[in-house]
Design a protein around this motif. Sequence first.
Motif, PDB file in Angstrom:
ATOM      1  N   ARG A  61     -32.203  15.714   3.147  1.00 29.95           N
ATOM      2  CA  ARG A  61     -30.969  15.032   3.548  1.00 29.95           C
ATOM      3  C   ARG A  61     -29.827  15.207   2.554  1.00 29.95           C
ATOM      4  O   ARG A  61     -28.722  14.732   2.789  1.00 29.95           O
ATOM      5  CB  ARG A  61     -31.248  13.543   3.800  1.00 29.95           C
ATOM      6  N   CYS A  62     -30.057  15.886   1.422  1.00 32.26           N
ATOM      7  CA  CYS A  62     -28.998  16.067   0.440  1.00 32.26           C
ATOM      8  C   CYS A  62     -28.669  17.554   0.302  1.00 32.26           C
ATOM      9  O   CYS A  62     -29.452  18.326  -0.264  1.00 32.26           O
ATOM     10  CB  CYS A  62     -29.413  15.473  -0.901  1.00 32.26           C
ATOM     11  N   THR A  63     -27.526  17.932   0.857  1.00 38.69           N
ATOM     12  CA  THR A  63     -27.136  19.345   0.849  1.00 38.69           C
ATOM     13  C   THR A  63     -26.918  19.860  -0.568  1.00 38.69           C
ATOM     14  O   THR A  63     -27.308  20.970  -0.898  1.00 38.69           O
ATOM     15  CB  THR A  63     -25.835  19.534   1.661  1.00 38.69           C
ATOM     16  N   ASP A  64     -26.294  19.021  -1.408  1.00 41.68           N
ATOM     17  CA  ASP A  64     -25.995  19.443  -2.780  1.00 41.68           C
ATOM     18  C   ASP A  64     -27.259  19.884  -3.513  1.00 41.68           C
ATOM     19  O   ASP A  64     -27.304  20.945  -4.118  1.00 41.68           O
ATOM     20  CB  ASP A  64     -25.333  18.293  -3.549  1.00 41.68           C
ATOM     21  N   CYS A  65     -28.276  19.044  -3.449  1.00 38.08           N
ATOM     22  CA  CYS A  65     -29.515  19.359  -4.153  1.00 38.08           C
ATOM     23  C   CYS A  65     -30.204  20.565  -3.532  1.00 38.08           C
ATOM     24  O   CYS A  65     -30.799  21.369  -4.242  1.00 38.08           O
ATOM     25  CB  CYS A  65     -30.454  18.158  -4.147  1.00 38.08           C
ATOM     26  N   ARG A  66     -30.092  20.678  -2.218  1.00 35.23           N
ATOM     27  CA  ARG A  66     -30.726  21.826  -1.551  1.00 35.23           C
ATOM     28  C   ARG A  66     -30.102  23.127  -2.037  1.00 35.23           C
ATOM     29  O   ARG A  66     -30.790  24.113  -2.260  1.00 35.23           O
ATOM     30  CB  ARG A  66     -30.596  21.685  -0.039  1.00 35.23           C
ATOM     31  N   GLU A  96     -38.286  15.191   0.529  1.00 33.40           N
ATOM     32  CA  GLU A  96     -37.624  14.250   1.440  1.00 33.40           C
ATOM     33  C   GLU A  96     -36.135  14.172   1.094  1.00 33.40           C
ATOM     34  O   GLU A  96     -35.277  14.196   1.970  1.00 33.40           O
ATOM     35  CB  GLU A  96     -38.307  12.882   1.298  1.00 33.40           C
ATOM     36  N   HIS A  97     -35.832  14.144  -0.200  1.00 35.85           N
ATOM     37  CA  HIS A  97     -34.443  14.099  -0.662  1.00 35.85           C
ATOM     38  C   HIS A  97     -33.718  15.394  -0.288  1.00 35.85           C
ATOM     39  O   HIS A  97     -32.592  15.365   0.203  1.00 35.85           O
ATOM     40  CB  HIS A  97     -34.414  13.877  -2.175  1.00 35.85           C
ATOM     41  N   LEU A  98     -34.390  16.519  -0.486  1.00 33.77           N
ATOM     42  CA  LEU A  98     -33.769  17.812  -0.174  1.00 33.77           C
ATOM     43  C   LEU A  98     -33.459  17.928   1.314  1.00 33.77           C
ATOM     44  O   LEU A  98     -32.511  18.609   1.696  1.00 33.77           O
ATOM     45  CB  LEU A  98     -34.706  18.956  -0.595  1.00 33.77           C
ATOM     46  N   LYS A 151     -32.617   9.628  -6.734  1.00 33.07           N
ATOM     47  CA  LYS A 151     -31.246  10.044  -7.015  1.00 33.07           C
ATOM     48  C   LYS A 151     -31.172  11.540  -7.324  1.00 33.07           C
ATOM     49  O   LYS A 151     -32.137  12.147  -7.788  1.00 33.07           O
ATOM     50  CB  LYS A 151     -30.725   9.276  -8.229  1.00 33.07           C
ATOM     51  N   CYS A 152     -29.983  12.110  -7.117  1.00 30.81           N
ATOM     52  CA  CYS A 152     -29.767  13.535  -7.356  1.00 30.81           C
ATOM     53  C   CYS A 152     -30.115  13.919  -8.794  1.00 30.81           C
ATOM     54  O   CYS A 152     -30.712  14.959  -9.042  1.00 30.81           O
ATOM     55  CB  CYS A 152     -28.315  13.896  -7.078  1.00 30.81           C
ATOM     56  N   LYS A 153     -29.751  13.043  -9.734  1.00 27.71           N
ATOM     57  CA  LYS A 153     -29.998  13.339 -11.142  1.00 27.71           C
ATOM     58  C   LYS A 153     -31.495  13.502 -11.410  1.00 27.71           C
ATOM     59  O   LYS A 153     -31.924  14.349 -12.172  1.00 27.71           O
ATOM     60  CB  LYS A 153     -29.429  12.198 -11.997  1.00 27.71           C
TER      61      LYS A 153
HETATM   62 ZN   LIG Z   1     -29.271  15.064  -4.052  1.00 30.83          ZN
END
Ligand SMILES: [Zn+2]
Length: 79
Positions: A32-37, A28-30, A2-4
């Motif tokens: 596909r998740c623009t926000d976290c990137r 791996e999360h980064l 999760k992002c958190k």
């Molecule tokens: Zn995220």
Amino acid sequence: MKCKKIINELQDYLDDALDATLRSSIEEHLGRCTDCRIVVDTCKQTIDIFCNSEPAPLPLTTRQKLHEALAKRLGRARA
Ligand SMILES: [Zn+2]
């Protein structure tokens, strides 16, 4: 992941202090998740700016002025 969780591990991730498994889950999360990137990129840039700038010790007069200003403010708050 999760992002958190990413945000929680971000400091260690940037410090390169994570084990390989956790690190690859974050990457791996980064992927596909623009926000976290965006968060990671912003943090990296901020760190780069700090690392590339010369450490400038606060001049004594500035420190004294700061101290006086703080003392005044605290004194006023107490009165
Ligand atoms: Zn995220």
